[in-house]
Scaffold this active site. Structure first.
Site, PDB file in Angstrom:
ATOM      1  CE1 TYR A  75      -3.800   2.386   0.560  1.00 28.29           C
ATOM      2  CE2 TYR A  75      -2.413   3.334   2.261  1.00 28.29           C
ATOM      3  CZ  TYR A  75      -3.522   3.402   1.448  1.00 28.29           C
ATOM      4  OH  TYR A  75      -4.350   4.500   1.519  1.00 28.29           O
ATOM      5  CB  THR A 102     -14.336   6.912   4.323  1.00 29.84           C
ATOM      6  OG1 THR A 102     -13.069   6.222   4.425  1.00 29.84           O
ATOM      7  CG2 THR A 102     -14.090   8.355   3.918  1.00 29.84           C
ATOM      8  CB  ILE A 138     -10.525  10.190   5.605  1.00 26.60           C
ATOM      9  CG1 ILE A 138      -9.277  10.949   5.125  1.00 26.60           C
ATOM     10  CG2 ILE A 138     -11.793  10.943   5.225  1.00 26.60           C
ATOM     11  CD1 ILE A 138      -9.101  12.330   5.698  1.00 26.60           C
ATOM     12  CE  LYS A 196      -3.684   4.858  -2.203  1.00 26.92           C
ATOM     13  NZ  LYS A 196      -4.656   5.383  -3.195  1.00 26.92           N
TER      14      LYS A 196
END
Length: 273
Positions: free
Chosen positions: A169, A204, A202, A173
């Protein structure tokens, strides 16, 4: 005058819907995601908020034919004004190989398909992550990250990730950051811009899943100077700014929207040390 079209990958997710709510007041929205059900629900939610000119298409962004079809639909709808690429997988959602395929190769395929549609005033905004700032920028993987469509890119990155989803990851990114810098010239030749945003933690569904399953996320949040999670609307506001004429001299760069987490890393490491 042709409709101005805003394409949002990952359009049924928290950041995607929040962005659609803002740009949907300026032009036509084309949402893309893997789930037809979630896309239909997102369209309904946006309609309830007065955003009516919304289209959708199911897309696996690791499929060149799917991404090509998405670009064709965007062209049929009007003139590309904004490409907002939020689609991606976090470490708890897949194995390292699939994370690289979606986050890195998928980004390459999306940009390859949409660059031909870019003209003066068009903008691509890619969602990276604060994790992209935590991987060393210079390494044996740097050139591969810049060229995600090169032969054996996934296999090569697997050698560096060694099967670890978190490493895959972060590297994927970082790849987004490097791709934005590398492609600024190509987009600039079309009179268009390209930039990225690196969100922190965040609020979400994806963010909550990571926070629940990874103790490291709580540690990061505890060391975020603003002492809270970010909201999808705060990412969307940053996207809207980068898409706007107010950002007309901003390209080839990243905007961190992370509550200061990355800036605080040296202090955090000192405290832990």
């Amino acid at each position: 005058m042709a409709n101005e079209v805003y394409v949002i990958t990952g359009g049924s997710g928290g950041m995607g819907k929040a962005t659609a709510e803002l740009v949907g007041r300026k032009g036509t929205v084309l949402l893309a995601d893997v789930s037809e059900q979630r896309l239909m629900l997102a369209k309904e939610e946006l309609a309830a908020k007065g955003i009516s000119d919304v289209h959708w298409q199911t897309v696996d962004i690791t499929s060149k034919s799917d991404v090509t079809a998405l670009a064709q639909k965007a062209a049929e709808l009007g003139t590309l004004r904004g490409l907002v690429h939020t689609a991606g997988l976090s470490p708890t959602m897949a194995d390292s190989r699939r994370i690289t395929e979606v986050n890195l190769v998928g980004t390459g395929l999306v940009l390859e398909a949409f660059l031909p549609l870019a003209g003066p005033g068009a903008v691509a905004v890619l969602i990276s992550s604060m994790s992209g700032h935590m991987a060393p920028r210079q390494g044996p993987y740097t050139e591969i990250l810049k060229n995600p469509l090169a032969d054996h890119a996934v296999e090569t990155m697997e050698q560096f990730a060694q099967g670890d989803p978190g490493t895959a990851y972060s590297l994927s990114k970082l790849g987004v950051l490097l791709i934005v810098e590398d492609q600024a010239w190509a987009w600039g030749e079309k009179g268009a811009r390209i930039a990225s945003i690196s969100p922190g933690t965040i609020d979400t569904p994806m963010g909550r899943q990571e926070a629940e399953q990874q103790a490291q996320m709580k540690v990061m949040l505890d060391h975020t100077p603003l002492r809270r999670e970010g909201k999808p609307s705060e990412i969307a506001a940053a996207v809207e700014f980068l898409l706007s004429d107010a950002a007309s001299y901003i390209t080839g760069t990243d905007l961190r929207v992370d509550g200061g987490t990355v800036a605080n890393l040296p202090r955090m490491q000192g405290v832990q040390g």
